[in-house]
Design an enzyme around this catalytic site. Structure first.
Site, PDB file in Angstrom:
ATOM      1  N   GLY A   1       0.839  -1.209   0.000  1.00  0.00           N
ATOM      2  CA  GLY A   1       0.000   0.000   0.000  1.00  0.00           C
ATOM      3  C   GLY A   1       0.868   1.250   0.000  1.00  0.00           C
TER       4      GLY A   1
ATOM      5  N   GLY B   1       4.176   0.845   2.221  1.00  0.00           N
ATOM      6  CA  GLY B   1       5.022  -0.228   1.688  1.00  0.00           C
ATOM      7  C   GLY B   1       5.636   0.133   0.348  1.00  0.00           C
TER       8      GLY B   1
ATOM      9  N   ASP C   1       1.806  -8.495  -1.660  1.00  0.00           N
ATOM     10  CA  ASP C   1       0.474  -8.081  -1.194  1.00  0.00           C
ATOM     11  C   ASP C   1      -0.501  -9.201  -1.531  1.00  0.00           C
ATOM     12  OD1 ASP C   1      -0.639  -4.986  -0.393  1.00  0.00           O
ATOM     13  OD2 ASP C   1      -2.176  -6.455  -0.946  1.00  0.00           O
TER      14      ASP C   1
ATOM     15  N   ARG D   1      -8.735   2.033   9.883  1.00  0.00           N
ATOM     16  CA  ARG D   1      -9.999   2.095  10.626  1.00  0.00           C
ATOM     17  C   ARG D   1     -11.054   2.753   9.756  1.00  0.00           C
ATOM     18  NH1 ARG D   1      -9.960   4.334  16.744  1.00  0.00           N
ATOM     19  NH2 ARG D   1     -12.162   4.742  16.989  1.00  0.00           N
TER      20      ARG D   1
ATOM     21  N   ARG E   1     -12.055   0.619  18.022  1.00  0.00           N
ATOM     22  CA  ARG E   1     -10.620   0.367  18.129  1.00  0.00           C
ATOM     23  C   ARG E   1     -10.375  -1.127  18.327  1.00  0.00           C
ATOM     24  NH1 ARG E   1      -6.135   1.249  20.629  1.00  0.00           N
ATOM     25  NH2 ARG E   1      -6.939   0.307  22.506  1.00  0.00           N
TER      26      ARG E   1
ATOM     27  N   ASN F   1      -6.451  -6.348  12.433  1.00  0.00           N
ATOM     28  CA  ASN F   1      -5.017  -6.256  12.121  1.00  0.00           C
ATOM     29  C   ASN F   1      -4.232  -7.358  12.827  1.00  0.00           C
ATOM     30  OD1 ASN F   1      -5.243  -4.258  10.271  1.00  0.00           O
ATOM     31  ND2 ASN F   1      -4.467  -2.613  11.538  1.00  0.00           N
TER      32      ASN F   1
ATOM     33  N   THR G   1       2.672  -1.828  11.050  1.00  0.00           N
ATOM     34  CA  THR G   1       1.211  -1.838  11.190  1.00  0.00           C
ATOM     35  C   THR G   1       0.770  -1.389  12.585  1.00  0.00           C
ATOM     36  OG1 THR G   1       1.180  -3.695   9.654  1.00  0.00           O
ATOM     37  CG2 THR G   1      -0.822  -3.359  10.951  1.00  0.00           C
TER      38      THR G   1
ATOM     39  N   ARG H   1       8.986  14.220  12.930  1.00  0.00           N
ATOM     40  CA  ARG H   1       7.940  15.261  12.942  1.00  0.00           C
ATOM     41  C   ARG H   1       8.346  16.373  13.901  1.00  0.00           C
ATOM     42  NH1 ARG H   1       3.044  10.864  12.587  1.00  0.00           N
ATOM     43  NH2 ARG H   1       2.794  11.021  10.331  1.00  0.00           N
TER      44      ARG H   1
ATOM     45  N   HIS I   1       3.395   4.319  20.607  1.00  0.00           N
ATOM     46  CA  HIS I   1       3.045   5.114  19.422  1.00  0.00           C
ATOM     47  C   HIS I   1       1.558   5.445  19.491  1.00  0.00           C
ATOM     48  CE1 HIS I   1       3.272   6.682  15.435  1.00  0.00           C
ATOM     49  NE2 HIS I   1       2.458   5.782  14.940  1.00  0.00           N
TER      50      HIS I   1
HETATM   51  O1  TXD Z   1       4.514   5.004  12.566  1.00  0.00           O
HETATM   52  C1  TXD Z   1       3.932   4.037  12.172  1.00  0.00           C
HETATM   53  N1  TXD Z   1       4.223   2.825  12.637  1.00  0.00           N
HETATM   54  C2  TXD Z   1       2.911   4.152  11.119  1.00  0.00           C
HETATM   55  C3  TXD Z   1       1.955   3.070  10.977  1.00  0.00           C
HETATM   56  C4  TXD Z   1       2.911   5.197  10.159  1.00  0.00           C
HETATM   57  C5  TXD Z   1       2.090   5.159   9.071  1.00  0.00           C
HETATM   58  C6  TXD Z   1       1.165   4.085   8.828  1.00  0.00           C
HETATM   59  N2  TXD Z   1       1.002   3.193   9.941  1.00  0.00           N
HETATM   60  C7  TXD Z   1       0.246   1.956   9.745  1.00  0.00           C
HETATM   61  O2  TXD Z   1       0.849   1.183   8.700  1.00  0.00           O
HETATM   62  C8  TXD Z   1      -1.184   2.154   9.291  1.00  0.00           C
HETATM   63  O3  TXD Z   1      -2.004   2.474  10.382  1.00  0.00           O
HETATM   64  C9  TXD Z   1      -1.477   0.771   8.726  1.00  0.00           C
HETATM   65  O4  TXD Z   1      -1.759  -0.127   9.788  1.00  0.00           O
HETATM   66  C10 TXD Z   1      -0.144   0.362   8.076  1.00  0.00           C
HETATM   67  C11 TXD Z   1      -0.104   0.539   6.558  1.00  0.00           C
HETATM   68  O5  TXD Z   1      -0.429   1.848   6.217  1.00  0.00           O
HETATM   69  P1  TXD Z   1      -0.695   2.242   4.673  1.00  0.00           P
HETATM   70  O6  TXD Z   1      -1.031   3.677   4.635  1.00  0.00           O
HETATM   71  O7  TXD Z   1       0.412   1.716   3.821  1.00  0.00           O
HETATM   72  O8  TXD Z   1      -2.012   1.391   4.399  1.00  0.00           O
HETATM   73  P2  TXD Z   1      -2.578   0.855   2.980  1.00  0.00           P
HETATM   74  O9  TXD Z   1      -2.207   1.799   1.888  1.00  0.00           O
HETATM   75  O10 TXD Z   1      -4.016   0.546   3.229  1.00  0.00           O
HETATM   76  O11 TXD Z   1      -1.765  -0.514   2.730  1.00  0.00           O
HETATM   77  C12 TXD Z   1      -1.974  -1.659   3.449  1.00  0.00           C
HETATM   78  C13 TXD Z   1      -1.769  -2.822   2.511  1.00  0.00           C
HETATM   79  C14 TXD Z   1      -2.828  -2.912   1.409  1.00  0.00           C
HETATM   80  O12 TXD Z   1      -2.209  -2.887   0.135  1.00  0.00           O
HETATM   81  C15 TXD Z   1      -3.523  -4.249   1.664  1.00  0.00           C
HETATM   82  O13 TXD Z   1      -3.895  -4.931   0.455  1.00  0.00           O
HETATM   83  C16 TXD Z   1      -2.417  -5.008   2.374  1.00  0.00           C
HETATM   84  O14 TXD Z   1      -1.840  -4.049   3.248  1.00  0.00           O
HETATM   85  N3  TXD Z   1      -2.893  -6.173   3.116  1.00  0.00           N
HETATM   86  C17 TXD Z   1      -2.164  -7.306   3.216  1.00  0.00           C
HETATM   87  N4  TXD Z   1      -0.954  -7.602   2.735  1.00  0.00           N
HETATM   88  C18 TXD Z   1      -0.487  -8.836   3.001  1.00  0.00           C
HETATM   89  N5  TXD Z   1      -1.169  -9.751   3.729  1.00  0.00           N
HETATM   90  C19 TXD Z   1      -2.381  -9.468   4.232  1.00  0.00           C
HETATM   91  N6  TXD Z   1      -3.028 -10.384   4.955  1.00  0.00           N
HETATM   92  C20 TXD Z   1      -2.926  -8.194   3.987  1.00  0.00           C
HETATM   93  N7  TXD Z   1      -4.093  -7.592   4.307  1.00  0.00           N
HETATM   94  C21 TXD Z   1      -4.051  -6.355   3.790  1.00  0.00           C
END
Ligand code: TXD
Length: 322
Positions: free
Chosen positions: A18, A21, A40, A89, A95, A102, A126, A158, A182
């Site tokens: 996403g 990533g 993915d 979310r 929550r 997740n 995540t 930040r 976090h």
């Molecule tokens: O500081 C931090 N740790 C963070 C955390 C900063 C930014 C984002 N943060 C968290 O990272 C955010 O709350 C999410 O839990 C993750 C990913 O954020 P992103 O913005 O990249 O989310 P997306 O764009 O929705 O991407 C998530 C991808 C998406 O392509 C789904 O198809 C995939 O995860 N996905 C999976 N991949 C593999 N395996 C499984 N099971 C799966 N389920 C969903």
């Protein structure tokens, strides 16, 4: 016929193609750090992004490779696995719902990491970050030094930017430390923030510093409110890249990371945001900082929240598999 592209060792696997990533993959490639496998569950999407990134290589001038995949076989032998897989979310979701969903994803992903990349260092991204990092270690059973989370590098970046903006300084000249879980109880530590070696509290009045600390705690929400859909990804991707570089180059750089505590700050058996050395073995020495009484108190409040989250997770799982 053209042979399919193959990655070369050492390579990074990124699970979840996403926003965070895919952007992290781009940064890793364009900095020339290593080849990347982008995984993915959505069919075609990681392959499409990987091809698009390869087609930028002639212009960007790097010689790194990326492949996209829906098969865990392809992460076999990864040096580092970065996990960004998850669901955001949605309206109406509690929550607890998000935690449960997740957690199921992280459990599935980490079982595959254990199977296909058992010698890897595992960086969890995540949310909820500290709890997902705890779960990842439990599922893989990897040594705690090889499982850690990314959050502090982002939160500190930040804060560094907000200080630089206020002083019209170059962001890289500003150092800052953010400790704790976090979330809204993270602990920005102004007493350890420096601008070109000068303590920041000598440059910015206390009440303004307090506002900068609060803006740091709200950093994710501020970006999300502007974007309306999705959350921050450029700075999170840079933060992942910084950690990947410290490991690949064995920098043993002291960074704020979510690491397992065994008595530091009086906390035991908990994944929590602290500063630690990061190198080719993963987490090295945890650097315990001298803190003011009020900072220590804030850190304990943050730790209590993370402990509650872990308990919630365990209760959820015992309901699922009694
Ligand atoms: O500081 C931090 N740790 C963070 C955390 C900063 C930014 C984002 N943060 C968290 O990272 C955010 O709350 C999410 O839990 C993750 C990913 O954020 P992103 O913005 O990249 O989310 P997306 O764009 O929705 O991407 C998530 C991808 C998406 O392509 C789904 O198809 C995939 O995860 N996905 C999976 N991949 C593999 N395996 C499984 N099971 C799966 N389920 C969903």
């Amino acid at each position: 016929m053209t042979q399919p592209l193959k990655v070369r060792k050492p390579f990074i696997a990124i699970i979840g193609a996403g926003q965070v990533g895919a952007t992290a993959a781009q940064r890793i490639l364009e900095k020339g750090l290593s080849d990347v496998v982008l995984f993915d569950v959505v069919e075609g999407m990681p392959q499409g992004k990987a091809l698009d990134l390869m087609e930028a290589a002639p212009i960007e001038g790097h010689d790194k490779r990326i492949i996209g995949t829906n098969s865990y076989e392809d992460i076999r032998g990864a040096e580092i696995v970065v996990v960004t897989a998850g669901l955001p979310r949605k309206p109406g979701m509690s929550r607890e719902d998000l935690l449960g969903m997740n957690a199921k994803i992280i459990r599935d992903v980490c079982a595959n990491v254990k199977k296909f990349a058992p010698a890897s260092k595992l960086i969890i991204v995540t949310n909820p970050l500290d709890i997902m990092t705890h779960l990842a270690q439990k599922v893989t059973g990897f040594p705690k030094s090889r499982v850690f989370g990314m959050a502090g590098v982002l939160d500190a970046a930040r804060m560094r930017f907000f200080i630089a903006e206020r002083l019209e300084a170059t962001p890289k000249d500003v150092e800052a430390v953010v400790l704790g879980g976090h979330g809204d109880l993270m602990v920005p530590v102004s007493s350890h923030s420096l601008v070109k070696g000068q303590p920041v509290h000598k440059l910015i009045p206390q009440e303004e510093l307090a506002k900068i600390e609060q803006r740091t705690r709200d950093g994710g929400a501020e970006v999300m409110a502007l974007l309306k859909t999705g959350s921050a990804f450029y700075a999170p991707a840079s933060s992942v890249c910084e950690m990947v570089q410290a490991i690949l180059k064995n920098e043993r750089k002291v960074l704020p990371v979510c690491a397992y505590l065994e008595g530091e700050y009086g906390l035991k058996g908990l994944y929590f945001g602290v500063t630690a050395e990061l190198g080719s073995e993963g987490i090295g020495r945890i650097v315990e900082m001298p803190l003011a009484q009020s900072e220590k108190k804030a850190l304990m409040t943050s730790a209590d929240k993370v402990k509650k989250g872990v308990q919630e997770l365990e209760a959820l799982f015992s309901k699922m598999n009694p």
